[in-house]
Write a protein that holds these residues in place. Structure first.
Motif, short mmCIF file in Angstrom:
data_model
loop_
_atom_site.label_atom_id
_atom_site.label_comp_id
_atom_site.label_asym_id
_atom_site.label_seq_id
_atom_site.Cartn_x
_atom_site.Cartn_y
_atom_site.Cartn_z
N PRO A 20 1.75 41.25 -6.40
CA PRO A 20 1.43 40.02 -7.16
C PRO A 20 2.12 40.05 -8.52
CG PRO A 20 -0.57 41.15 -6.36
CD PRO A 20 0.56 42.12 -6.23
N ARG A 21 2.85 39.00 -8.83
CA ARG A 21 3.54 38.90 -10.11
C ARG A 21 2.94 37.76 -10.94
NH1 ARG A 21 8.77 41.29 -10.18
NH2 ARG A 21 9.50 42.01 -8.14
N SER A 22 2.84 37.98 -12.23
CA SER A 22 2.41 36.88 -13.10
C SER A 22 3.52 35.83 -13.15
CB SER A 22 2.07 37.41 -14.49
OG SER A 22 3.18 38.05 -15.06
N PRO A 23 3.19 34.58 -13.51
CA PRO A 23 4.19 33.50 -13.48
C PRO A 23 5.38 33.75 -14.40
CG PRO A 23 1.97 32.61 -13.64
CD PRO A 23 1.85 34.08 -13.84
N PHE A 24 6.54 33.31 -13.97
CA PHE A 24 7.73 33.34 -14.83
C PHE A 24 7.64 32.19 -15.84
CE2 PHE A 24 9.25 35.47 -10.98
CZ PHE A 24 9.89 36.58 -11.54
N ILE A 25 8.15 32.43 -17.05
CA ILE A 25 8.24 31.38 -18.06
C ILE A 25 9.66 31.41 -18.64
CG2 ILE A 25 5.79 31.38 -18.64
CD1 ILE A 25 6.44 33.11 -21.08
#
Length: 335
Positions: free
Chosen positions: A151-156
């Motif tokens: 699981p990866r946190s969202p890209f910004i």
């Protein structure tokens, strides 16, 4: 260790992490034994063996230390609390996620324990544990990544330049005057969704194999609280068109035969609630949007009430070991 060092009495800062750690290590030891007996993926099994070896190493150190200090060893959890003949309850992917979060929790817990301990031998113990927890985190993360399920946190987007905040409204969280989430807030929301999702799946499994009605009802309540909190955090991400991580309910089998005692499952559930309060406290401190702080305060209060009810149920069943504490001076008075 020198002779003089050996005779330094344990302080409360030494006892607290040793005593609590012994209970949690013995609990996780039982969970990992079930994992080891039911795992199917040859890539996952060595990491379970590594984590199981760490819990045994921790308990052996604490056992010897408690005996040397003539300190009562907690009864904690034993082979009586795990049924190795029970069918598989968790998927291999869920086992990996559990191991990764063991590593995350370990790096935090052992860092605090290292800071609170005063004796050299105990500091060395936690220094070692801190390194092995980081190693467990790395091993489990690498396998999750290799299997495409990390699981990866969202890209910004990267900012074009450094900016200063010029409007006080940057702190607001009101509709119509609300700035987008910043990287710290997004990261915390993502991590809290992940931890609640993992806890929700764990409690789903526990609820279908627990034996007593009160324990089942308590675990189901915790499962539903976790689900609600996931929805709250997901909504905050969606407001900024950010993706939310997946949940893990499908990683639980349909087995009805319990691998664990009700005592262990209740303790584990209350333990998760306590960790959740700590996570929310850290997220609250790092959030600068006022609507987020309000959310974290409200959800922390809900978990606090839930944890308190769990402690009462543990006491009712005579399953709560008394934490060592100060002398009850009033009880010594001859009145």
């Amino acid at each position: 260790m020198s002779q003089d060092e050996h005779h330094i009495q344990l302080t409360s800062g030494d006892i607290a992490p040793l005593w609590g750690g012994y209970l949690s290590d013995s609990m996780v030891n039982c969970v990992l034994k079930h994992f080891l007996h039911t795992v199917e993926d040859g890539d996952v099994k060595p990491i379970i063996e590594y984590a199981l070896g760490l819990t045994m190493e921790h308990m052996e150190f604490s056992n010897k230390l408690f005996k040397d200090e003539k300190f009562p060893i907690p009864l904690a959890f034993t082979e009586k609390d795990v049924n190795l003949n029970a069918p598989r309850l968790f998927s291999d992917g869920y086992m990996l996620l559990y191991l990764r979060h063991m590593g995350i929790a370990g790096t935090i817990t052992y860092g605090v324990a290292l800071a609170s301990s005063s004796r050299q031998d105990i500091r060395a113990f936690y220094h070692h544990n801190l390194k092995t927890a980081a190693e467990l985190l790395e091993k489990s993360t690498a396998i999750l990544q290799s299997k495409g399920i990390l699981p990866r946190s969202p890209f910004i987007p990267y900012p074009d330049s450094v900016e200063y905040v010029h409007k006080e409204s940057w702190l607001n969280g009101l509709l119509g005057d609300r700035r987008p989430l910043n990287a710290v807030e997004i990261s915390n929301l993502h991590m809290n969704i992940m931890k609640n999702s993992i806890g929700q799946a764990l409690m789903l499994g526990f609820s279908q194999v627990a034996q007593t009605k009160e324990v089942i009802a308590y675990i189901v309540r915790g499962r539903d609280i976790s689900k609600k909190h996931v929805e709250v955090f997901n909504a905050l991400l969606r407001d900024d068109q950010l993706p939310a991580p997946t949940t893990w309910e499908t990683e639980i089998s349909n087995s009805k035969e319990s691998p664990f005692s009700d005592k262990l499952m209740l303790y584990h559930t209350v333990f998760l609630a306590a960790i959740g309060m700590g996570n929310y406290g850290a997220s609250l401190a790092a959030s600068m949007r006022r609507d987020l702080t309000t959310v974290y305060i409200r959800l922390t209060a809900e978990i606090g009430t839930y944890a308190d009810d769990g402690a009462e149920l543990t006491i009712k069943n005579d399953w709560m070991e008394k934490i060592p504490g100060a002398i009850e001076r009033n009880a010594l008075l001859s009145l």
